[in-house]
Design an enzyme around this catalytic site. Sequence first.
Site, PDB file in Angstrom:
ATOM      1  N   HIS A  75      34.801  36.192  34.587  1.00  0.00           N
ATOM      2  CA  HIS A  75      36.239  36.470  34.492  1.00  0.00           C
ATOM      3  C   HIS A  75      36.685  37.161  35.781  1.00  0.00           C
ATOM      4  O   HIS A  75      36.224  38.264  36.076  1.00  0.00           O
ATOM      5  CB  HIS A  75      36.500  37.380  33.279  1.00  0.00           C
ATOM      6  CG  HIS A  75      37.941  37.713  33.057  1.00  0.00           C
ATOM      7  ND1 HIS A  75      38.355  38.506  32.015  1.00  0.00           N
ATOM      8  CD2 HIS A  75      39.079  37.368  33.722  1.00  0.00           C
ATOM      9  CE1 HIS A  75      39.676  38.630  32.042  1.00  0.00           C
ATOM     10  NE2 HIS A  75      40.126  37.962  33.076  1.00  0.00           N
TER      11      HIS A  75
ATOM     12  N   HIS B  93      38.226  30.291  50.103  1.00  0.00           N
ATOM     13  CA  HIS B  93      37.367  29.146  50.438  1.00  0.00           C
ATOM     14  C   HIS B  93      35.866  29.483  50.315  1.00  0.00           C
ATOM     15  O   HIS B  93      35.427  30.596  50.599  1.00  0.00           O
ATOM     16  CB  HIS B  93      37.644  28.684  51.877  1.00  0.00           C
ATOM     17  CG  HIS B  93      37.328  29.750  52.886  1.00  0.00           C
ATOM     18  ND1 HIS B  93      36.086  29.909  53.438  1.00  0.00           N
ATOM     19  CD2 HIS B  93      38.100  30.739  53.400  1.00  0.00           C
ATOM     20  CE1 HIS B  93      36.094  30.924  54.266  1.00  0.00           C
ATOM     21  NE2 HIS B  93      37.308  31.461  54.255  1.00  0.00           N
TER      22      HIS B  93
HETATM   23  C1  LIG Z   1      35.068  50.119  35.025  1.00  0.00           C
HETATM   24  C2  LIG Z   1      35.289  50.013  33.522  1.00  0.00           C
HETATM   25  C3  LIG Z   1      34.552  48.795  32.987  1.00  0.00           C
HETATM   26  C4  LIG Z   1      34.748  51.278  32.893  1.00  0.00           C
HETATM   27  O1  LIG Z   1      35.028  51.284  31.529  1.00  0.00           O
HETATM   28  P1  LIG Z   1      34.425  52.495  30.620  1.00  0.00           P
HETATM   29  O2  LIG Z   1      32.931  52.516  30.738  1.00  0.00           O
HETATM   30  O3  LIG Z   1      35.026  52.318  29.264  1.00  0.00           O
HETATM   31  O4  LIG Z   1      34.953  53.773  31.364  1.00  0.00           O
HETATM   32  P2  LIG Z   1      35.947  54.931  30.861  1.00  0.00           P
HETATM   33  O5  LIG Z   1      37.316  54.388  30.612  1.00  0.00           O
HETATM   34  O6  LIG Z   1      35.238  55.675  29.761  1.00  0.00           O
HETATM   35  O7  LIG Z   1      36.048  55.862  32.151  1.00  0.00           O
HETATM   36  C5  LIG Z   1      34.958  56.629  32.568  1.00  0.00           C
HETATM   37  C6  LIG Z   1      35.350  57.364  33.844  1.00  0.00           C
HETATM   38  O8  LIG Z   1      35.469  56.420  34.918  1.00  0.00           O
HETATM   39  C7  LIG Z   1      36.815  56.435  35.442  1.00  0.00           C
HETATM   40  N1  LIG Z   1      37.189  55.028  35.653  1.00  0.00           N
HETATM   41  C8  LIG Z   1      37.156  54.029  34.751  1.00  0.00           C
HETATM   42  N2  LIG Z   1      37.535  52.869  35.308  1.00  0.00           N
HETATM   43  C9  LIG Z   1      37.817  53.162  36.594  1.00  0.00           C
HETATM   44  C10 LIG Z   1      38.277  52.362  37.670  1.00  0.00           C
HETATM   45  N3  LIG Z   1      38.501  51.054  37.529  1.00  0.00           N
HETATM   46  N4  LIG Z   1      38.471  52.977  38.872  1.00  0.00           N
HETATM   47  C11 LIG Z   1      38.241  54.301  39.021  1.00  0.00           C
HETATM   48  N5  LIG Z   1      37.799  55.099  38.027  1.00  0.00           N
HETATM   49  C12 LIG Z   1      37.603  54.535  36.834  1.00  0.00           C
HETATM   50  C13 LIG Z   1      37.660  57.101  34.356  1.00  0.00           C
HETATM   51  O9  LIG Z   1      38.804  57.716  34.903  1.00  0.00           O
HETATM   52  C14 LIG Z   1      36.669  58.072  33.775  1.00  0.00           C
HETATM   53  O10 LIG Z   1      36.598  59.160  34.657  1.00  0.00           O
HETATM   54  P3  LIG Z   1      36.280  60.680  34.117  1.00  0.00           P
HETATM   55  O11 LIG Z   1      34.893  60.607  33.492  1.00  0.00           O
HETATM   56  O12 LIG Z   1      36.342  61.509  35.348  1.00  0.00           O
HETATM   57  O13 LIG Z   1      37.350  60.954  33.101  1.00  0.00           O
HETATM   58  C15 LIG Z   1      36.794  49.852  33.174  1.00  0.00           C
HETATM   59  O14 LIG Z   1      37.526  51.053  33.315  1.00  0.00           O
HETATM   60  C16 LIG Z   1      37.500  48.768  33.978  1.00  0.00           C
HETATM   61  O15 LIG Z   1      38.007  48.989  35.070  1.00  0.00           O
HETATM   62  N6  LIG Z   1      37.509  47.556  33.390  1.00  0.00           N
HETATM   63  C17 LIG Z   1      38.212  46.412  33.910  1.00  0.00           C
HETATM   64  C18 LIG Z   1      39.447  46.130  33.067  1.00  0.00           C
HETATM   65  C19 LIG Z   1      40.091  44.824  33.426  1.00  0.00           C
HETATM   66  O16 LIG Z   1      39.760  44.165  34.381  1.00  0.00           O
HETATM   67  N7  LIG Z   1      41.006  44.386  32.592  1.00  0.00           N
HETATM   68  C20 LIG Z   1      41.674  43.134  32.856  1.00  0.00           C
HETATM   69  C21 LIG Z   1      41.825  42.280  31.680  1.00  0.00           C
HETATM   70  S1  LIG Z   1      42.782  40.858  32.150  1.00  0.00           S
END
Ligand SMILES: CC(C)(COP(=O)(O)OP(=O)(O)OC[C@H]1O[C@@H](n2cnc3c(N)ncnc32)[C@H](O)[C@@H]1OP(=O)(O)O)[C@@H](O)C(=O)NCCC(=O)NCCS
Length: 221
Positions: A151, A142
Amino acid sequence: MSTRIIGLGAGGHAKVIVELLRACGGFEIVGLLDARSDMCRQMLLDVPILGSDSLLPSLREQGIGTFFLGVGTVGDASPRRRLYELATNHGFAAATLLHPSSVVSRSANLGKGTVVMAGAIVNACASVGINGIINTGAIIEHDCAIGDHVHVATGAKLAGSVRLGNGVHVGVGATVRQGIRIGDGAIVGAGAVVVRDVPPGVTVIGVPAQPMKSRDDRGQG
Ligand SMILES: CC(C)(COP(=O)(O)OP(=O)(O)OC[C@H]1O[C@@H](n2cnc3c(N)ncnc32)[C@H](O)[C@@H]1OP(=O)(O)O)[C@@H](O)C(=O)NCCC(=O)NCCS
């Protein structure tokens, strides 16, 4: 009479919207547009991929006036914003779509082009701006006030009176505590639990959510 509609983008998100439109009924899906030339003349769930965005003027001339976006986002909202503006600048209206299994309060307000996917809930007096995705099973409690091109990904939950700026991404399965403000263009990582406000443009991850370190700080630069 059914509404003739086209989709911009033929990715995974398009499949979900095509099935949502079929579940709603009342739409004739004329086709999908996608910039990738190798997709032209292929089919996606029996919907033809017609070609690129360059077809927009001729489709408009054929009397098709409604569109949906078939591209989702996993962070940066700008591709969806750009496509939305492209279609509306060509005179198309964005369809606002509610899956039959979603629950949207009568007192909630949804902007043009916002889609509420299967099993999602938008509760009393919440508002969502234009071109939003409230994805499968997400919960908007709410009085939440959500900006444009946002998104809220699959299974994410916003408690009451949360405020999201424009272009925010709330990752899959994330949780946001009541009353929190998240600034324009911020990203909440998958599974994060947000208990403090998030400034514009900042990515937060973890439980409790903290700003994500830059690549340089992580020693990968
Ligand atoms: C947060 C986010 C945007 C980061 O993306 P990125 O910049 O490409 O990050 P990377 O995948 O290169 O990860 C970098 C580091 O952060 C960590 N990390 C990434 N996402 C994380 C998360 N959500 N929670 C905790 N740690 C995370 C990785 O393990 C990595 O750690 P390391 O350096 O120790 O190996 C992405 O991981 C995320 O969570 N996106 C949302 C996805 C989503 O909602 N999808 C739904 C579609 S319907």
